[in-house]
Motif scaffolding. Sequence first.
Motif, short mmCIF file in Angstrom:
data_model
loop_
_atom_site.label_atom_id
_atom_site.label_comp_id
_atom_site.label_asym_id
_atom_site.label_seq_id
_atom_site.Cartn_x
_atom_site.Cartn_y
_atom_site.Cartn_z
N THR A 213 29.72 23.49 46.16
CA THR A 213 30.55 23.82 45.02
C THR A 213 30.98 22.31 44.31
O THR A 213 31.17 22.40 43.15
CB THR A 213 31.67 24.41 45.61
OG1 THR A 213 32.60 23.89 46.29
CG2 THR A 213 31.31 25.99 45.95
N ARG A 245 35.00 27.47 47.17
CA ARG A 245 35.30 27.60 45.96
C ARG A 245 34.46 28.47 45.09
O ARG A 245 33.38 28.57 45.19
CB ARG A 245 35.39 26.21 45.26
CG ARG A 245 36.73 25.49 45.75
CD ARG A 245 36.81 24.04 45.10
NE ARG A 245 35.59 23.19 45.41
CZ ARG A 245 35.42 22.03 44.78
NH1 ARG A 245 36.13 21.66 43.54
NH2 ARG A 245 34.29 21.28 45.15
N ASP A 246 35.13 29.02 43.85
CA ASP A 246 34.43 29.82 42.93
C ASP A 246 33.81 28.77 42.03
O ASP A 246 34.06 27.62 41.80
CB ASP A 246 35.30 30.63 42.04
CG ASP A 246 36.00 31.94 42.86
OD1 ASP A 246 35.36 32.40 43.69
OD2 ASP A 246 36.99 32.17 42.49
N ALA A 254 25.95 30.42 36.86
CA ALA A 254 26.56 31.61 36.81
C ALA A 254 25.70 32.70 36.29
O ALA A 254 25.82 34.01 36.69
CB ALA A 254 27.91 31.41 36.10
N HIS A 261 25.58 32.67 46.97
CA HIS A 261 26.95 31.70 47.27
C HIS A 261 27.34 32.22 48.64
O HIS A 261 27.82 33.26 48.84
CB HIS A 261 27.91 32.20 46.13
CG HIS A 261 29.12 31.41 46.19
ND1 HIS A 261 30.02 31.18 45.26
CD2 HIS A 261 29.41 30.17 47.12
CE1 HIS A 261 30.86 30.17 45.91
NE2 HIS A 261 30.51 29.79 46.95
N ARG A 263 30.04 31.51 51.15
CA ARG A 263 31.43 30.80 51.18
C ARG A 263 31.67 30.43 52.56
O ARG A 263 32.47 30.87 53.12
CB ARG A 263 32.34 31.85 50.55
CG ARG A 263 32.07 32.61 49.24
CD ARG A 263 33.20 33.30 48.71
NE ARG A 263 32.87 33.64 47.28
CZ ARG A 263 33.35 32.95 46.20
NH1 ARG A 263 34.29 32.03 46.21
NH2 ARG A 263 33.01 33.30 45.06
#
Length: 369
Positions: A213, A245-246, A254, A261, A263
């Motif tokens: 990220t 993290r986003d 995106a 993704h 996490r």
Amino acid sequence: MSLPQPCPTTPSPAEPLDLAAAAALEGVRGANPLVGAVISGPDGAVLAVGHHRGRGAPHAEADALTRWRAARAQDRALAAVDPAACTMHVTLEPCDHTGTTGPCSLAILDAGLGAVRYAVADATGAEGGGAARLARAGVRVTGPTGHAASAALTDRWRHVRDAGRPWVTAHLAQSLDGQAAAADGTSRWITGPASRAHAHEVRARVDAIVVGTGTVAADDPRLTARDAVGADLTVQPVPVIQGRRDLPAGAALADRADLIHVRSHDPHAVLATLAAHPGPWPHGGSRPGHLLIEGGPHVLGAWLAAGLVDEVFAYTAPLLLGPGLPAVAGLPVGTLAEGLRWAPDPSEGGPVRTLGDDVLFHLAPTAKD
């Protein structure tokens, strides 16, 4: 590689499997093994040499047969040699299944070769069995021979296959003093155009690319494989983000419908997620066969520390950045003896190459002293 010369009148002094192993090193490592093949005549003369160039390309046996047929079409003496008196020498047992290419066992039978000599057995699941089919059809089969150079070609590939995970390549772009960015975070571009072009060649052969990220936030990468003029290739690797993290608002990734993704900071969690992915992957199949780790430094460090990296491409620019940001971070190394030692990899053009002003090091893991 040039086409073979017309049929020699005396046997070649070289061991055919040595020639096959040397030819195999012209290929690229990854989801498929390095394989080389040699066809010899009844007097032992080398008639053709072939190798596998990577996933989706003709296998070494098919490549050797193509070169042999081309040479026979150009030379009457070679065309007069009875195929049944010829021998195929191959570093790995010929396959007996249909994937992106047809079975090598059938290609050998169609060519009418009378003997096959192979160095290393591949008798796991559907990928083995070629020797048995050939023997049942009356071909004189010898092997496995225990040829050391042939075994060395595939030892890492067999380990990865047996572990049930993808082949993992790590990408390092660094300054001469090991920095991936200057102290202020600027990093484009440390390496030159030739290094970046090679990096895109590697991207084009993998199923997925992993970055953290932090890299997404700092560089906003697209993670696409592009051609020499910068256009996206038709087949693209799947982008994989590792970290909690986003993604930043408006990040280029995106918009990718295929984005994965994970996490977690744990590489094993990434492998588990990819193993559960339904596929198909860009190069076919229900699981990724080749994974590229592009960083940043903590992601690279995590994969290296976990012992999950099978090769490293280290692109090194003739540039000193002083107190910059290191290319690899977080390795649990407190003393010299704990360092992760690597060895030169002789495949794909050799372990050290110049790319423009840069130097590319191709490295393989090795045991500690």
